[in-house]
Design a protein around this motif. Structure first.
Motif, PDB file in Angstrom:
ATOM      1  N   ARG A  95      -0.701  -7.926   1.538  1.00 16.03           N
ATOM      2  CA  ARG A  95       0.016  -7.593   2.758  1.00 16.03           C
ATOM      3  C   ARG A  95      -0.657  -6.451   3.503  1.00 16.03           C
ATOM      4  NH1 ARG A  95       5.233  -8.762   4.068  1.00 16.03           N
ATOM      5  NH2 ARG A  95       5.637  -9.353   1.906  1.00 16.03           N
ATOM      6  N   GLU A  96      -1.020  -5.439   2.765  1.00 12.30           N
ATOM      7  CA  GLU A  96      -1.614  -4.242   3.366  1.00 12.30           C
ATOM      8  C   GLU A  96      -2.684  -3.689   2.447  1.00 12.30           C
ATOM      9  OE1 GLU A  96       0.248  -3.918   7.088  1.00 12.30           O
ATOM     10  OE2 GLU A  96      -1.359  -2.723   6.192  1.00 12.30           O
ATOM     11  N   ILE A  97      -3.455  -2.764   3.007  1.00 12.34           N
ATOM     12  CA  ILE A  97      -4.367  -1.950   2.214  1.00 12.34           C
ATOM     13  C   ILE A  97      -3.566  -0.766   1.689  1.00 12.34           C
ATOM     14  CG2 ILE A  97      -6.198  -0.228   2.513  1.00 12.34           C
ATOM     15  CD1 ILE A  97      -7.492  -2.775   2.232  1.00 12.34           C
ATOM     16  N   GLY A  98      -3.912  -0.314   0.493  1.00 13.04           N
ATOM     17  CA  GLY A  98      -3.241   0.849  -0.050  1.00 13.04           C
ATOM     18  C   GLY A  98      -1.842   0.506  -0.525  1.00 13.04           C
ATOM     19  N   GLY A  99      -1.135   1.513  -0.963  1.00 10.19           N
ATOM     20  CA  GLY A  99       0.174   1.251  -1.529  1.00 10.19           C
ATOM     21  C   GLY A  99       0.047   0.501  -2.818  1.00 10.19           C
ATOM     22  N   SER A 100       1.074  -0.203  -3.196  1.00 10.36           N
ATOM     23  CA  SER A 100       1.062  -0.905  -4.479  1.00 10.36           C
ATOM     24  C   SER A 100       1.149  -2.414  -4.279  1.00 10.36           C
ATOM     25  CB  SER A 100       2.212  -0.420  -5.353  1.00 10.36           C
ATOM     26  OG  SER A 100       3.452  -0.687  -4.722  1.00 10.36           O
ATOM     27  N   TYR A 101       0.663  -2.905  -3.147  1.00  7.48           N
ATOM     28  CA  TYR A 101       0.774  -4.334  -2.861  1.00  7.48           C
ATOM     29  C   TYR A 101      -0.107  -5.149  -3.781  1.00  7.48           C
ATOM     30  CZ  TYR A 101       3.053  -2.793   1.407  1.00  7.48           C
ATOM     31  OH  TYR A 101       3.902  -2.214   2.304  1.00  7.48           O
TER      32      TYR A 101
END
Lengths: 114, 111
Positions: A95-101
């Motif tokens: 879904r996105e870069i970074g975070g815990s996806y």
């Protein structure tokens, strides 16, 4: 079901003959990745797109290129395949870069070079 | 990202719990532990991830030690379809989403 689709599942190309592998996704994810997995080895990241921004891994050979014409599709171009490029090529999205996806992987395209 | 160490292979009897260990002794405070698995000739599949608390979902449980230097993935009732290579990956929260796969553990579930 939303998913990551790779076509074809099996591709045979000749030494030095350009080949394109395709990936599409119905998840509407911003990030798409290409991994190379050689026999009995773990997947290795080649590059990724965050939206239209292309990010190449430092050790990815110049022989490998990628295009992402829109959110849903991403292509892997191998300009002059060598015997050492025979591998499973995996497309993934997140879904996105970074975070815990987490990443969602397609079934892969197995490339044979003759 | 911190390096992980996993046993190369394990066996488990069908219906029993499969406990897959992972050592990540150099893990940093902002690094998550992820588990993926890859069934033969398929793409990797996300299983679970955690930071410091134990986590459970419909697929598995993740137990992280208090010092976060190791973790265990638990498949509570292994089936033949759980036969796969299981990868433990450590990744920083703010380091992009790139996954660096290690050697993994080849789990063989036997009847």
């Amino acid at each position: 079901d939303a998913m990551v689709i790779q076509n074809p599942r099996y591709q045979v190309t000749q030494f030095g003959k350009p080949v394109t592998l395709s990936c599409s996704q119905t998840l509407n994810h911003n990030v798409m990745y290409w991994y190379q997995q050689k026999s009995s080895q773990a997947p290795k990241l080649l590059f990724h797109y965050y939206d239209k921004d292309f990010n190449n891994e430092a050790d990815t050979p110049d022989n490998f290129q990628s295009r992402r014409p829109n959110t849903s599709f991403c292509f892997l171009d191998i300009r002059s395949p060598g015997l050492g490029d025979a591998a499973m090529y995996l497309c993934a999205t997140s879904r996105e870069i970074g975070g815990s996806y987490e990443q969602y992987f397609g079934p892969g395209t197995r490339l044979t070079v003759t | 990202d911190a390096k992980t160490t996993q046993p190369p292979s394990m066996d488990c009897a069908e219906g029993r719990a499969a406990n897959l260990p992972c050592n990540h002794s150099t893990i940093s405070g902002n690094e998550y532990v992820y588990w993926y698995r890859q069934i033969h000739s398929q793409g990797p599949q996300y299983i679970i991830h955690g930071l410091k608390n134990n986590e459970t979902n419909e697929m598995a449980s993740l137990i992280i030690t208090e010092d976060r230097k190791s973790s265990t993935l638990i498949l509570p009732h292994a089936t033949l379809r759980d036969t796969a290579v299981y990868y433990c990956i450590v990744r920083a929260y703010n380091a992009g989403n790139m996954l660096t796969f290690g050697g993994g553990t080849r789990l063989m579930v036997k009847p």
